[in-house]
Design a protein around this motif. Structure first.
Motif, PDB file in Angstrom:
ATOM      1  N   VAL A 112       0.829  -1.201   0.000  1.00  0.00           N
ATOM      2  CA  VAL A 112       0.000   0.000   0.000  1.00  0.00           C
ATOM      3  C   VAL A 112       0.869   1.258   0.000  1.00  0.00           C
ATOM      4  O   VAL A 112       1.349   1.657  -1.040  1.00  0.00           O
ATOM      5  CB  VAL A 112      -1.052  -0.012   1.127  1.00  0.00           C
ATOM      6  CG1 VAL A 112      -2.017   1.131   0.958  1.00  0.00           C
ATOM      7  CG2 VAL A 112      -1.821  -1.322   1.137  1.00  0.00           C
ATOM      8  N   GLU A 113       1.096   1.883   1.159  1.00  0.00           N
ATOM      9  CA  GLU A 113       1.854   3.129   1.153  1.00  0.00           C
ATOM     10  C   GLU A 113       3.356   2.909   1.110  1.00  0.00           C
ATOM     11  O   GLU A 113       4.120   3.852   1.001  1.00  0.00           O
ATOM     12  CB  GLU A 113       1.483   4.011   2.359  1.00  0.00           C
ATOM     13  CG  GLU A 113       2.079   3.591   3.678  1.00  0.00           C
ATOM     14  CD  GLU A 113       1.295   2.516   4.402  1.00  0.00           C
ATOM     15  OE1 GLU A 113       1.693   2.149   5.521  1.00  0.00           O
ATOM     16  OE2 GLU A 113       0.288   2.020   3.858  1.00  0.00           O
ATOM     17  N   ARG A 114       3.790   1.670   1.169  1.00  0.00           N
ATOM     18  CA  ARG A 114       5.222   1.358   1.138  1.00  0.00           C
ATOM     19  C   ARG A 114       5.577   0.654  -0.163  1.00  0.00           C
ATOM     20  O   ARG A 114       4.841  -0.206  -0.636  1.00  0.00           O
ATOM     21  CB  ARG A 114       5.601   0.452   2.311  1.00  0.00           C
ATOM     22  CG  ARG A 114       5.458   1.115   3.643  1.00  0.00           C
ATOM     23  CD  ARG A 114       5.630   0.172   4.828  1.00  0.00           C
ATOM     24  NE  ARG A 114       6.191  -1.117   4.530  1.00  0.00           N
ATOM     25  CZ  ARG A 114       7.290  -1.619   5.104  1.00  0.00           C
ATOM     26  NH1 ARG A 114       7.938  -0.921   5.997  1.00  0.00           N
ATOM     27  NH2 ARG A 114       7.722  -2.808   4.793  1.00  0.00           N
ATOM     28  N   LEU A 115       6.718   1.022  -0.706  1.00  0.00           N
ATOM     29  CA  LEU A 115       7.278   0.341  -1.868  1.00  0.00           C
ATOM     30  C   LEU A 115       8.646  -0.167  -1.452  1.00  0.00           C
ATOM     31  O   LEU A 115       9.537   0.614  -1.115  1.00  0.00           O
ATOM     32  CB  LEU A 115       7.389   1.297  -3.056  1.00  0.00           C
ATOM     33  CG  LEU A 115       8.094   0.772  -4.298  1.00  0.00           C
ATOM     34  CD1 LEU A 115       7.366  -0.455  -4.863  1.00  0.00           C
ATOM     35  CD2 LEU A 115       8.190   1.868  -5.351  1.00  0.00           C
TER      36      LEU A 115
ATOM     37  N   VAL B 269      15.652  -1.318   0.292  1.00  0.00           N
ATOM     38  CA  VAL B 269      15.205   0.069   0.394  1.00  0.00           C
ATOM     39  C   VAL B 269      13.685   0.049   0.533  1.00  0.00           C
ATOM     40  O   VAL B 269      13.009  -0.691  -0.184  1.00  0.00           O
ATOM     41  CB  VAL B 269      15.606   0.895  -0.854  1.00  0.00           C
ATOM     42  CG1 VAL B 269      15.100   2.324  -0.748  1.00  0.00           C
ATOM     43  CG2 VAL B 269      17.118   0.872  -1.064  1.00  0.00           C
ATOM     44  N   VAL B 270      13.170   0.854   1.450  1.00  0.00           N
ATOM     45  CA  VAL B 270      11.723   0.970   1.629  1.00  0.00           C
ATOM     46  C   VAL B 270      11.354   2.445   1.483  1.00  0.00           C
ATOM     47  O   VAL B 270      11.920   3.304   2.166  1.00  0.00           O
ATOM     48  CB  VAL B 270      11.263   0.438   3.004  1.00  0.00           C
ATOM     49  CG1 VAL B 270       9.767   0.648   3.188  1.00  0.00           C
ATOM     50  CG2 VAL B 270      11.622  -1.039   3.152  1.00  0.00           C
TER      51      VAL B 270
ATOM     52  N   GLY C 216       2.260  14.493   3.546  1.00  0.00           N
ATOM     53  CA  GLY C 216       3.199  14.927   2.517  1.00  0.00           C
ATOM     54  C   GLY C 216       4.586  14.350   2.691  1.00  0.00           C
ATOM     55  O   GLY C 216       5.000  13.994   3.788  1.00  0.00           O
ATOM     56  N   GLY C 217       5.269  14.233   1.596  1.00  0.00           N
ATOM     57  CA  GLY C 217       6.644  13.772   1.609  1.00  0.00           C
ATOM     58  C   GLY C 217       6.767  12.254   1.601  1.00  0.00           C
ATOM     59  O   GLY C 217       5.779  11.520   1.474  1.00  0.00           O
ATOM     60  N   TYR C 218       8.003  11.821   1.727  1.00  0.00           N
ATOM     61  CA  TYR C 218       8.354  10.407   1.670  1.00  0.00           C
ATOM     62  C   TYR C 218       9.373  10.113   2.757  1.00  0.00           C
ATOM     63  O   TYR C 218      10.255  10.926   3.025  1.00  0.00           O
ATOM     64  CB  TYR C 218       9.026  10.068   0.329  1.00  0.00           C
ATOM     65  CG  TYR C 218       8.255  10.488  -0.886  1.00  0.00           C
ATOM     66  CD1 TYR C 218       7.441   9.594  -1.561  1.00  0.00           C
ATOM     67  CD2 TYR C 218       8.346  11.784  -1.391  1.00  0.00           C
ATOM     68  CE1 TYR C 218       6.743   9.971  -2.703  1.00  0.00           C
ATOM     69  CE2 TYR C 218       7.648  12.174  -2.525  1.00  0.00           C
ATOM     70  CZ  TYR C 218       6.852  11.264  -3.169  1.00  0.00           C
ATOM     71  OH  TYR C 218       6.158  11.647  -4.293  1.00  0.00           O
ATOM     72  N   ASN C 219       9.260   8.950   3.373  1.00  0.00           N
ATOM     73  CA  ASN C 219      10.312   8.444   4.243  1.00  0.00           C
ATOM     74  C   ASN C 219      11.035   7.347   3.482  1.00  0.00           C
ATOM     75  O   ASN C 219      10.400   6.424   2.966  1.00  0.00           O
ATOM     76  CB  ASN C 219       9.753   7.911   5.554  1.00  0.00           C
ATOM     77  CG  ASN C 219       9.328   9.011   6.492  1.00  0.00           C
ATOM     78  OD1 ASN C 219       9.686  10.175   6.304  1.00  0.00           O
ATOM     79  ND2 ASN C 219       8.565   8.677   7.509  1.00  0.00           N
ATOM     80  N   ILE C 220      12.354   7.458   3.446  1.00  0.00           N
ATOM     81  CA  ILE C 220      13.192   6.482   2.743  1.00  0.00           C
ATOM     82  C   ILE C 220      14.008   5.744   3.789  1.00  0.00           C
ATOM     83  O   ILE C 220      14.779   6.360   4.527  1.00  0.00           O
ATOM     84  CB  ILE C 220      14.152   7.179   1.748  1.00  0.00           C
ATOM     85  CG1 ILE C 220      13.435   8.208   0.884  1.00  0.00           C
ATOM     86  CG2 ILE C 220      14.911   6.137   0.930  1.00  0.00           C
ATOM     87  CD1 ILE C 220      12.322   7.691   0.040  1.00  0.00           C
TER      88      ILE C 220
ATOM     89  N   HIS D 288      13.889  11.713   5.425  1.00  0.00           N
ATOM     90  CA  HIS D 288      12.632  12.262   4.914  1.00  0.00           C
ATOM     91  C   HIS D 288      12.922  13.162   3.723  1.00  0.00           C
ATOM     92  O   HIS D 288      13.880  13.929   3.727  1.00  0.00           O
ATOM     93  CB  HIS D 288      11.908  13.060   5.992  1.00  0.00           C
ATOM     94  CG  HIS D 288      10.604  13.608   5.531  1.00  0.00           C
ATOM     95  ND1 HIS D 288       9.473  12.828   5.424  1.00  0.00           N
ATOM     96  CD2 HIS D 288      10.254  14.848   5.097  1.00  0.00           C
ATOM     97  CE1 HIS D 288       8.478  13.572   4.963  1.00  0.00           C
ATOM     98  NE2 HIS D 288       8.925  14.801   4.756  1.00  0.00           N
ATOM     99  N   ALA D 289      12.084  13.053   2.705  1.00  0.00           N
ATOM    100  CA  ALA D 289      12.168  13.909   1.531  1.00  0.00           C
ATOM    101  C   ALA D 289      10.836  14.622   1.361  1.00  0.00           C
ATOM    102  O   ALA D 289       9.783  13.998   1.463  1.00  0.00           O
ATOM    103  CB  ALA D 289      12.482  13.075   0.293  1.00  0.00           C
ATOM    104  N   ASP D 290      10.895  15.913   1.089  1.00  0.00           N
ATOM    105  CA  ASP D 290       9.671  16.681   0.879  1.00  0.00           C
ATOM    106  C   ASP D 290       9.206  16.665  -0.572  1.00  0.00           C
ATOM    107  O   ASP D 290       8.073  17.042  -0.848  1.00  0.00           O
ATOM    108  CB  ASP D 290       9.865  18.131   1.334  1.00  0.00           C
ATOM    109  CG  ASP D 290       9.967  18.247   2.846  1.00  0.00           C
ATOM    110  OD1 ASP D 290       9.269  17.496   3.551  1.00  0.00           O
ATOM    111  OD2 ASP D 290      10.756  19.081   3.321  1.00  0.00           O
ATOM    112  N   SER D 291      10.072  16.240  -1.484  1.00  0.00           N
ATOM    113  CA  SER D 291       9.708  16.235  -2.899  1.00  0.00           C
ATOM    114  C   SER D 291      10.080  14.901  -3.527  1.00  0.00           C
ATOM    115  O   SER D 291      10.966  14.199  -3.035  1.00  0.00           O
ATOM    116  CB  SER D 291      10.433  17.358  -3.645  1.00  0.00           C
ATOM    117  OG  SER D 291      11.809  17.034  -3.781  1.00  0.00           O
TER     118      SER D 291
END
Length: 129
Positions: A56-59, A73-74, A82-86, A104-107
């Motif tokens: 779902v929200e994780r790749l 890598v997740v 907003g944003g992504y956690n890597i 964390h990435a905002d874009s």
């Protein structure tokens, strides 16, 4: 080789497209974020074999097409926040373990850069060096 969906006939775009059609705003937001990121990830992964396992929200990015493979890598879209956690693993640790490095990435552009760094640091894709 491009980024492909692990153990599934659907593409990542199709899977997240299905999620985007759900009625819940949070899921639609996650899907929109991932659909914006996927083309950038395909550029990062163009020269190496990478499989994406969707939760779902994780790749989760895998080095082999096997559900039980190590998650190197997740990528977690943050939906309405907003944003992504890597999360990046190492050669001896999964990216979804508590000791994984999380950034964390905002874009989507910054997320793609962080994903590439995590892939290199994992040791699973030496051709990215």
């Amino acid at each position: 080789m491009a980024l492909v969906s692990a153990s599934s006939p659907d593409t990542l775009q199709e899977a997240y497209g299905d999620l985007a059609r759900r009625p819940e705003p949070g899921w639609r937001s996650v899907a929109a974020q991932m659909l914006e990121l996927i083309p950038l990830l395909e550029d990062v992964c163009a020269a190496v074999p990478v499989w994406g396992l969707i939760s779902v929200e994780r790749l989760c990015l895998l080095a082999v097409d096997n559900f039980h493979s190590r998650r190197y890598v997740v990528i977690a879209a943050q939906g309405l926040a907003g944003g992504y956690n890597i999360s990046g693993g190492t050669s001896s640790n999964d990216a979804d373990l508590p000791n994984a490095v999380v950034e964390h990435a905002d874009s989507p552009q910054v997320a793609a850069q962080l994903v590439r760094t995590a892939m290199v640091n994992s040791g699973a894709w030496p051709d990215l060096l």
